[in-house]
Design an enzyme around this catalytic site. Structure first.
Site, mmCIF file in Angstrom:
data_model
loop_
_atom_site.group_PDB
_atom_site.id
_atom_site.type_symbol
_atom_site.label_atom_id
_atom_site.label_comp_id
_atom_site.label_asym_id
_atom_site.label_seq_id
_atom_site.Cartn_x
_atom_site.Cartn_y
_atom_site.Cartn_z
ATOM 1 N N LYS A 164 -4.482 52.064 -71.029
ATOM 2 C CA LYS A 164 -5.293 53.103 -70.386
ATOM 3 C C LYS A 164 -6.727 52.603 -70.322
ATOM 4 O O LYS A 164 -7.386 52.428 -71.351
ATOM 5 C CB LYS A 164 -5.210 54.414 -71.174
ATOM 6 C CG LYS A 164 -5.986 55.558 -70.543
ATOM 7 C CD LYS A 164 -5.813 56.823 -71.369
ATOM 8 C CE LYS A 164 -6.556 57.999 -70.762
ATOM 9 N NZ LYS A 164 -6.394 59.230 -71.576
ATOM 10 N N LYS B 79 -2.524 52.916 -66.654
ATOM 11 C CA LYS B 79 -3.331 53.978 -66.048
ATOM 12 C C LYS B 79 -4.762 53.469 -65.898
ATOM 13 O O LYS B 79 -5.330 52.999 -66.889
ATOM 14 C CB LYS B 79 -3.295 55.218 -66.942
ATOM 15 C CG LYS B 79 -4.111 56.397 -66.422
ATOM 16 C CD LYS B 79 -4.068 57.569 -67.391
ATOM 17 C CE LYS B 79 -4.878 58.740 -66.834
ATOM 18 N NZ LYS B 79 -4.934 59.870 -67.775
#
Length: 328
Positions: free
Chosen positions: A201, A254
């Site tokens: 992330k 992400k």
């Protein structure tokens, strides 16, 4: 052999021929639809930067769930906006918290729908960070305390599993979070509940609309000390390798569009399913350009999602899922 013996256009001549040799296929089984739930009544509040995406109160949520199921979407991810925020994110692990209540309702209305619970503290803390914040005695600066935060993340995950979540998706990026949550779930009797780890992330500018949607922007500082530097790829492999060793069942990258190389790297180096999060900023840009008549929305969305799959994503979390269901 070369031209004129080889003519690649032969297999592109008709739609049927192109379909016959298509290498990458997008289906509804590949998609996970994010949903925002909030306290109150009779609320269906459109998020200004994300046209077509809403915050739902529980009494308005059933109609949305019925629409999702009827569209053929098989999985959702639930994000909660609590009534109460405090320094330690108490509402995140409240057995009667908003995500827990929504999960129970969804499993009652649609037992076969896969419910994935986002497991983090940022929406629930008054400071907006993903863990407990302590003052560093040496520097005097506020810092996220990694190890102290793990216990609260475990409590959150267990409470979500107890409410009926089919999968836990921890998004906090604390070191050791998968190991701690796996041990906590197993100890609580949820050894069968998989973990979809936000393994990679990035500290990304693409999250802006989400922070409006979930009211989760940091009140001071930023998240660069625990989310990843967008410049790094090798670090992503180390993060994923650690999560696998700690018991992750699936890996996530992400955002998606600016990190297709990272998706490909995870797919080539590890055997676990890889999910890509087509995040709020990516969605908002497409919607804005489409509203201005600058692009053809359907064509852009389908091409982008196919690109994520071609890069190696087995699953895609996307706000476009309902639109894609209509188009497919």
């Amino acid at each position: 052999m070369n031209f004129p013996t080889v003519r690649h256009r032969r297999l592109r001549r008709t739609a049927a021929l192109r379909g016959l040799v298509r290498e990458t296929v997008l289906t509804l089984n590949d998609l996970i639809y994010p949903i925002y739930v909030t306290y109150g009544s009779d609320i269906k509040d459109e998020i200004s930067s994300m046209p077509g995406v809403y915050r739902f109160s529980l009494d308005r949520l059933e109609a949305e769930i019925r629409e999702i199921v009827d569209a053929g979407i098989t999985s959702i991810m639930i994000f909660g906006i609590p009534e109460h925020k405090d320094a330690v994110g108490t509402s995140a692990y409240d057995p009667n918290g908003i995500v827990q209540e929504a999960t129970r309702k969804v499993k009652e209305w649609a037992p076969d729908l896969v419910v994935i619970a986002d497991t983090c503290l940022c929406q629930y803390t008054d400071h907006g960070h993903c863990g407990i914040v302590h003052r560093n005695e040496r520097t005097g600066e506020a810092e996220v305390d990694n190890d102290a935060s793990l216990a609260l993340l475990v409590r959150t995950a267990v409470s979500q599993a107890q409410a009926g979540a089919d999968m836990i998706a921890p998004s906090n990026m604390m070191d050791g979070f998968v190991l701690s949550i796996r041990a906590g779930l197993d100890e609580a009797g949820f050894a069968d509940i998989p973990i979809l780890s936000y393994s990679v992330k990035y500290s990304s500018a693409y999250y802006g609309p989400f922070r409006e949607a979930a009211h989760s922007a940091p009140q001071y500082g930023d998240r660069k000390s625990y989310q990843m530097d967008p410049a790094n790829l090798r670090e992503a492999l180390r993060e994923a390798e650690s999560d696998i060793a700690e018991g992750a069942d699936m890996l996530m990258v992400k955002p998606a569009l600016a990190y297709l190389d990272v998706i490909r790297a995870l797919k080539e180096n590890f055997d676990l399913p890889v999910a890509a999060y087509n995040v709020s900023g990516e969605y908002a840009m497409v919607k804005a350009a489409s509203a201005n008549g600058w692009i053809d929305e359907k064509s852009i969305v389908m091409e982008s999602l196919l690109g994520m799959k071609r890069a190696g994503a087995d699953l895609i979390i996307t706000y476009h899922a309902k639109d894609v269901a209509r188009w497919l």
